[in-house]
Design a protein around this motif. Structure first.
Motif, PDB file in Angstrom:
ATOM      1  N   VAL A   1       0.265   7.368   3.398  1.00  0.00           N
ATOM      2  CA  VAL A   1      -0.394   6.061   3.441  1.00  0.00           C
ATOM      3  C   VAL A   1       0.066   5.305   4.689  1.00  0.00           C
ATOM      4  CG1 VAL A   1      -0.595   3.815   2.304  1.00  0.00           C
ATOM      5  CG2 VAL A   1      -0.788   5.919   0.964  1.00  0.00           C
TER       6      VAL A   1
ATOM      7  N   MET B   1      -7.318   0.187   4.391  1.00  0.00           N
ATOM      8  CA  MET B   1      -6.739   0.727   3.168  1.00  0.00           C
ATOM      9  C   MET B   1      -7.055  -0.179   1.994  1.00  0.00           C
ATOM     10  SD  MET B   1      -4.938   3.389   2.236  1.00  0.00           S
ATOM     11  CE  MET B   1      -4.697   3.935   3.907  1.00  0.00           C
TER      12      MET B   1
ATOM     13  N   PHE C   1       0.821  -1.210   0.000  1.00  0.00           N
ATOM     14  CA  PHE C   1       0.000   0.000   0.000  1.00  0.00           C
ATOM     15  C   PHE C   1       0.854   1.258   0.000  1.00  0.00           C
ATOM     16  CE2 PHE C   1      -3.131  -3.075   1.640  1.00  0.00           C
ATOM     17  CZ  PHE C   1      -4.080  -2.918   0.632  1.00  0.00           C
TER      18      PHE C   1
ATOM     19  N   ALA D   1      -5.132   4.267  -1.363  1.00  0.00           N
ATOM     20  CA  ALA D   1      -3.704   4.555  -1.223  1.00  0.00           C
ATOM     21  C   ALA D   1      -3.195   5.404  -2.388  1.00  0.00           C
ATOM     22  CB  ALA D   1      -2.912   3.252  -1.132  1.00  0.00           C
TER      23      ALA D   1
ATOM     24  N   TYR E   1       1.666   1.852  -3.456  1.00  0.00           N
ATOM     25  CA  TYR E   1       0.541   2.490  -4.146  1.00  0.00           C
ATOM     26  C   TYR E   1       0.519   3.995  -3.863  1.00  0.00           C
ATOM     27  CZ  TYR E   1      -1.484  -2.109  -5.187  1.00  0.00           C
ATOM     28  OH  TYR E   1      -1.706  -3.374  -5.658  1.00  0.00           O
ATOM     29  N   GLY E   2       0.827   4.370  -2.625  1.00  0.00           N
ATOM     30  CA  GLY E   2       0.875   5.788  -2.279  1.00  0.00           C
ATOM     31  C   GLY E   2       1.965   6.515  -3.050  1.00  0.00           C
TER      32      GLY E   2
END
Length: 94
Positions: free
Chosen positions: A56, A67, A5, A72, A8-9
Protein backbone atom coordinates in the motif's frame (compact mmCIF):
# COMPACT_ATOMS: atom_id res chain seq x y z
CA UNK A 1 1.59 9.82 3.29
CA UNK A 2 -1.55 8.56 4.99
CA UNK A 3 -0.64 5.99 7.64
CA UNK A 4 -4.29 5.01 7.92
CA UNK A 5 -4.17 3.34 4.50
CA UNK A 6 -1.04 1.38 5.45
CA UNK A 7 -3.03 0.13 8.44
CA UNK A 8 -5.78 -0.98 6.07
CA UNK A 9 -3.16 -2.85 4.04
CA UNK A 10 -1.91 -4.60 7.17
CA UNK A 11 -5.50 -5.44 8.12
CA UNK A 12 -5.98 -6.88 4.64
CA UNK A 13 -2.87 -8.98 5.14
CA UNK A 14 -4.35 -10.43 8.32
CA UNK A 15 -7.56 -11.57 6.61
CA UNK A 16 -6.19 -14.61 4.67
CA UNK A 17 -4.17 -15.75 7.68
CA UNK A 18 -7.20 -15.47 9.93
CA UNK A 19 -9.29 -17.48 7.48
CA UNK A 20 -6.63 -20.24 7.31
CA UNK A 21 -6.54 -20.46 11.10
CA UNK A 22 -10.31 -20.20 11.40
CA UNK A 23 -10.68 -23.32 9.23
CA UNK A 24 -8.74 -25.26 11.87
CA UNK A 25 -11.04 -24.34 14.76
CA UNK A 26 -12.92 -27.65 14.79
CA UNK A 27 -9.89 -29.91 14.41
CA UNK A 28 -8.71 -31.60 17.59
CA UNK A 29 -5.47 -30.14 18.89
CA UNK A 30 -3.68 -33.46 18.40
CA UNK A 31 -4.69 -33.53 14.71
CA UNK A 32 -3.80 -29.93 13.81
CA UNK A 33 -0.97 -29.46 11.31
CA UNK A 34 2.55 -29.09 12.71
CA UNK A 35 3.11 -25.81 10.88
CA UNK A 36 0.74 -24.07 13.27
CA UNK A 37 3.44 -24.12 15.98
CA UNK A 38 6.37 -23.47 13.67
CA UNK A 39 8.44 -20.36 14.39
CA UNK A 40 9.22 -20.17 10.67
CA UNK A 41 5.49 -20.07 9.87
CA UNK A 42 4.79 -17.27 12.32
CA UNK A 43 7.78 -15.17 11.26
CA UNK A 44 6.91 -15.51 7.58
CA UNK A 45 3.25 -14.77 8.38
CA UNK A 46 4.14 -11.58 10.25
CA UNK A 47 6.43 -10.49 7.40
CA UNK A 48 3.74 -11.16 4.79
CA UNK A 49 1.17 -9.22 6.82
CA UNK A 50 3.65 -6.34 6.98
CA UNK A 51 4.18 -6.66 3.24
CA UNK A 52 0.48 -5.86 2.83
CA UNK A 53 1.13 -2.47 4.38
CA UNK A 54 4.35 -2.10 2.40
CA UNK A 55 2.58 -2.65 -0.90
CA UNK A 56 0.00 0.00 0.00
CA UNK A 57 2.85 2.39 0.87
CA UNK A 58 4.52 1.59 -2.49
CA UNK A 59 1.32 2.28 -4.43
CA UNK A 60 0.74 5.57 -2.60
CA UNK A 61 4.29 6.95 -2.45
CA UNK A 62 6.07 5.50 -5.49
CA UNK A 63 3.29 5.01 -8.03
CA UNK A 64 1.27 7.95 -6.65
CA UNK A 65 -1.94 5.92 -6.95
CA UNK A 66 -5.17 7.18 -5.44
CA UNK A 67 -6.13 4.97 -2.53
CA UNK A 68 -9.36 4.05 -0.81
CA UNK A 69 -9.79 1.88 2.26
CA UNK A 70 -11.25 -0.95 0.19
CA UNK A 71 -8.38 -0.89 -2.32
CA UNK A 72 -5.83 -0.83 0.52
CA UNK A 73 -7.46 -3.85 2.18
CA UNK A 74 -7.54 -5.68 -1.14
CA UNK A 75 -3.87 -4.94 -1.80
CA UNK A 76 -2.95 -6.19 1.67
CA UNK A 77 -4.95 -9.38 1.26
CA UNK A 78 -3.34 -10.12 -2.11
CA UNK A 79 0.22 -9.26 -1.06
CA UNK A 80 1.47 -12.87 -1.44
CA UNK A 81 0.11 -13.05 -5.00
CA UNK A 82 1.50 -9.63 -5.94
CA UNK A 83 4.95 -10.44 -4.57
CA UNK A 84 5.04 -13.85 -6.24
CA UNK A 85 4.08 -12.33 -9.60
CA UNK A 86 6.70 -9.60 -9.20
CA UNK A 87 9.41 -12.14 -8.32
CA UNK A 88 8.58 -14.15 -11.44
CA UNK A 89 8.78 -11.08 -13.67
CA UNK A 90 5.05 -11.11 -14.43
CA UNK A 91 4.62 -7.50 -13.36
CA UNK A 92 6.26 -4.94 -15.62
CA UNK A 93 7.08 -1.41 -14.53
CA UNK A 94 5.98 1.24 -17.04
Amino acid sequence: MNVEFIGYGIAGGIIPEFIALYKLRQIKKSRRPEWITSVFYWISTILMIGAGGGIVWFYMEVIQAQMSALVAIHLGATAPVILQAASQGKIKAN
